[in-house]
Design a protein around this motif. Structure first.
Motif, PDB file in Angstrom:
ATOM      1  N   SER A 526       0.811  -1.221   0.000  1.00 24.38           N
ATOM      2  CA  SER A 526       0.000   0.000   0.000  1.00 24.38           C
ATOM      3  C   SER A 526       0.844   1.270   0.000  1.00 24.38           C
ATOM      4  CB  SER A 526      -0.921   0.003   1.226  1.00 24.38           C
ATOM      5  OG  SER A 526      -0.154  -0.026   2.404  1.00 24.38           O
ATOM      6  N   ILE A 545       1.760   6.692   0.798  1.00 22.54           N
ATOM      7  CA  ILE A 545       0.751   5.823   0.193  1.00 22.54           C
ATOM      8  C   ILE A 545       0.706   6.067  -1.317  1.00 22.54           C
ATOM      9  CG2 ILE A 545      -1.699   5.262   0.164  1.00 22.54           C
ATOM     10  CD1 ILE A 545      -1.817   6.084   3.066  1.00 22.54           C
ATOM     11  N   LEU A 550      -3.694   0.808  -5.060  1.00 19.85           N
ATOM     12  CA  LEU A 550      -4.498   0.218  -3.998  1.00 19.85           C
ATOM     13  C   LEU A 550      -5.923   0.706  -4.130  1.00 19.85           C
ATOM     14  CD1 LEU A 550      -4.853   2.777  -1.810  1.00 19.85           C
ATOM     15  CD2 LEU A 550      -2.527   2.136  -1.261  1.00 19.85           C
ATOM     16  N   SER A 554      -8.576   2.880   0.905  1.00 18.61           N
ATOM     17  CA  SER A 554      -7.746   2.196   1.886  1.00 18.61           C
ATOM     18  C   SER A 554      -7.201   3.132   2.950  1.00 18.61           C
ATOM     19  CB  SER A 554      -6.581   1.487   1.171  1.00 18.61           C
ATOM     20  OG  SER A 554      -7.081   0.470   0.352  1.00 18.61           O
TER      21      SER A 554
END
Length: 679
Positions: A526, A545, A550, A554
């Motif tokens: 991630s 991130i 992803l 998330s």
């Protein structure tokens, strides 16, 4: 010509006198040169050919003698980084030294016992975050002129010497975030000049000494995150100058002393995660007019919340969640509190209407109670109302639960807006013989159903194992989403002010060295994890991130998780940066001892100073710590958080568990939806 020579001689003589005025002792100069060599100080900080008193960074002199050394945040030479150690023997020759600050400078090793005998002029000793190990030498009790002793965030072990109670001039004592054990000495009550005492995040046991109540000038007392038992000493009510009191994350029991009404200067009171019980003392909060932070969560308090609590105009944080408080809040309002306040009243037995929702605050959590009626139109979007008895609001309690609650207290329930409760017709009793056949049929069908269910579970488990193995083999082929197919970027949560400090992108980029490969810890599915350092050398982990590889929600889910749940085994979220549209950054606490895989499976030479393989007692402690965190997620969270592939990650990916200085603290256990950090 003679006149010119005479002037030259006089000038040279004055220069010599001036140089001696800056540095008089050859012994002290030699001691500084030895210290420069043993610690690996760079020449840019301590140039060897210049006057230390005049040109060396962090050196303070008075009348030509060294009185202060500050190497906080210094970087070692390459040779010094290869073999760092607590090599400061030359300090013994600096007889006028009053201050030694090495915070954030790695000094692996124990504090020399001669510190208490050779540094008699010392007033300030600061070794915070310096990788110091071993016990605290009792000889430090001989430094009777010491004003401040900072030993926080190291790996000090053993008991705390009672000789520290002889430091009558001590103003600050900070021993937090170590591995100290045993009882807290009663002799600390003799430190009448002490204004700050921080013993948090250790392994102290026993009770809180009642002699603390004799430290009349104490303003800051923190003994949180230990294993202290017993009741809260009533003598603490004598600390009339106390501003911050933190007794959280212990095993304290009993009731809250009524003597706390005398703490009129108190601004922060933290008692969370204990076993305190009973009603809150009458008149307590009417005396605490300066209170800004009140945390009582995860105790056993009961009774009504005092009405004076809603009149505290300076209150900014109120957390009374996970208790047994009850009472009607229909007539209370949060309008009188400071703007931007945060309120958490979840998981109690509070009831009434939601008229209290009006007010100027950042967020409010009323979930897990029994409020009824309609929600006002002006209710905040950043509030949580789950698991109540409200009309036209999703995720509420069952009708039976709400009606039983109100009926048991002799109160009227609106039945979710229905004029009358639904009446269920009772079935007519069947003949006796017919009942017998029904029982036999139920038993037979139940047996067949149980057998089929058992076979289905076995098949699912086998398929799960095969799926997990294929995932591991194929994980190396996972890559970013191709351009043109990337999902839309997620929107930021509406409120993240309660989730730690808000960093700017430029700050985190600077703290991680421009996200350099040197600071890269690991590539994750991630996002990438980088190590950084805050001011003072405090290490952190920055998770960058990747929003293109992803699910779009998330990181939002991760923020929402930390906004709702906290536990002694959950690593706190220190901060965040959401200003960049393409990159979202989350900041966590850094675990210095690496991951569990290295400790479990690495065999280290005992002649080295590296981390040795863990013994079975330590492994058991780690397992218990992980179990406590998982038990909280599975059984205490509302709703429960279930890990579908937890055994896969524990057995096959121990690198997702990281160890702090203490074996009871674990980090990072992946689940199917969350990446949860366990301590």
């Amino acid at each position: 010509m003679k006149g010119f020579l005479l002037v030259t001689i006089l000038v040279l003589h004055q220069c010599t006198l001036g140089q001696q005025d800056f540095f008089k002792s050859r012994i002290e100069r030699s001691a500084l040169l030895d210290l420069r060599s043993s610690l690996g100080i760079r020449s840019t900080d301590w140039p060897i050919k210049s006057n230390p008193c005049k040109k060396w960074t962090g050196i303070q002199c008075r009348n030509g003698r060294v009185t202060g050394i500050n190497i906080s945040g210094f970087k070692r030479t390459r040779a010094g980084r290869l073999n760092p150690s607590f090599s400061v023997g030359s300090l013994a020759n600096l007889t006028f030294l009053e201050s030694f600050n090495a915070s954030g400078f790695s000094l692996p090793g124990s504090i020399p016992d001669w510190f208490g005998y050779r540094l008699g002029s010392l007033k300030v000793l600061d070794l915070r975050s310096s990788s110091v190990t071993g016990p605290i030498p009792a000889s430090l009790g001989n430094l009777t002129g010491l004003n401040a002793l900072y030993l926080a965030n190291n790996d000090l072990a053993g008991s705390m010497p009672a000789a520290l109670g002889q430091l009558m001039q001590l103003l600050v004592l900070d021993l937090s975030r170590n591995s100290l054990t045993g009882l807290i000495p009663n002799d600390f009550g003799f430190l009448r000049n002490l204004s700050c005492l921080d013993l948090s995040s250790n392994h102290f046991s026993g009770s809180i000494p009642s002699t603390f109540g004799s430290i009349s000038g104490l303003q800051f007392l923190n003994v949180s995150d230990n294993s202290l038992v017993g009741s809260v000493p009533v003598e603490l009510g004598n600390l009339s100058h106390l501003v911050k009191l933190n007794l959280g994350v212990n095993v304290l029991s009993g009731s809250l002393p009524v003597e706390f009404r005398r703490l009129r200067n108190l601004e922060m009171l933290v008692l969370r995660h204990n076993r305190l019980e009973g009603r809150l003392p009458d008149g307590l909060f009417s005396s605490l007019g300066k209170l800004r932070v009140l945390e009582l969560r995860e105790n056993k308090f009961d009774g009504a919340l005092p009405g004076a609590l809603w009149s505290l105009r300076n209150l900014q944080v109120l957390d009374v969640s996970a208790n047994n408080f009850t009472g009607d809040l229909s007539n209370f309002s949060f309008k009188g509190h400071a703007s931007g306040a945060v309120f958490n009243l979840s998981n109690n037995q509070l009831y009434g209407t939601t008229a209290c929702l009006s007010g100027n605050y950042t967020s409010i959590d009323l979930s897990g109670n029994y409020f009824q009626g309609k929600v006002p139109r002006i209710s905040p979007s950043n509030g949580s109302l789950d698991m109540n008895c409200l009309q036209a609001v999703p995720d509420q309690r069952r009708l039976e639960d709400c009606s039983l609650f109100y009926a048991g207290r002799g109160l009227t329930f609106d039945y979710f807006g229905n004029p009358e409760p639904r009446q269920q017709l009772l079935p007519t009793p069947a003949p006796r013989r017919r009942k017998q056949w029904i029982y036999i049929l139920v038993v037979l069908l139940g047996g067949v159903g149980f057998l089929a269910f058992f076979i289905l579970v076995i098949v699912l488990v086998l398929r799960k194992c095969n799926y997990a193995i294929s995932n591991e083999r194929g994980s190396a082929d996972v890559g970013p989403v191709p351009e043109g197919d990337s999902p839309p970027l997620p929107k930021d949560p509406t409120s993240v002010s309660s989730l730690g400090e808000s960093f700017t992108y430029a700050q985190l980029r600077s703290l991680t060295g421009e996200f350099s490969e040197r600071n890269l810890i690991r590539h994750g599915h991630s996002g990438d994890l980088y190590q950084g350092f805050l001011e003072g050398g405090i290490p952190i982990v920055v998770k960058r991130i990747n929003l293109h590889s992803l699910k779009k929600d998330s990181y939002v889910t991760e923020l929402e998780f930390f906004s709702k749940y906290s536990h002694a085994r959950l690593i706190p979220l220190l901060g965040h940066c959401l200003e960049n549209e393409n990159q979202k950054l989350l900041v966590y606490k850094y675990m210095p001892n690496g991951d569990l895989a290295e400790s479990l499976f690495r065999v280290t030479n005992f002649d080295d100073n590296g981390l040795q393989s863990l013994d079975w007692i330590t492994r058991l402690k780690i397992a218990i710590g992980a179990a406590e965190g998982l038990s909280y997620l599975h059984h205490e969270c509302n709703p429960p958080l279930v890990h579908r592939i937890i055994m896969h990650h524990v057995n096959r990916e121990p690198h997702n568990l990281h160890i702090q200085n203490s074996v009871r603290n674990l980090l990072c256990l992946k689940s199917c939806r969350y990446k949860v950090c366990l301590r």
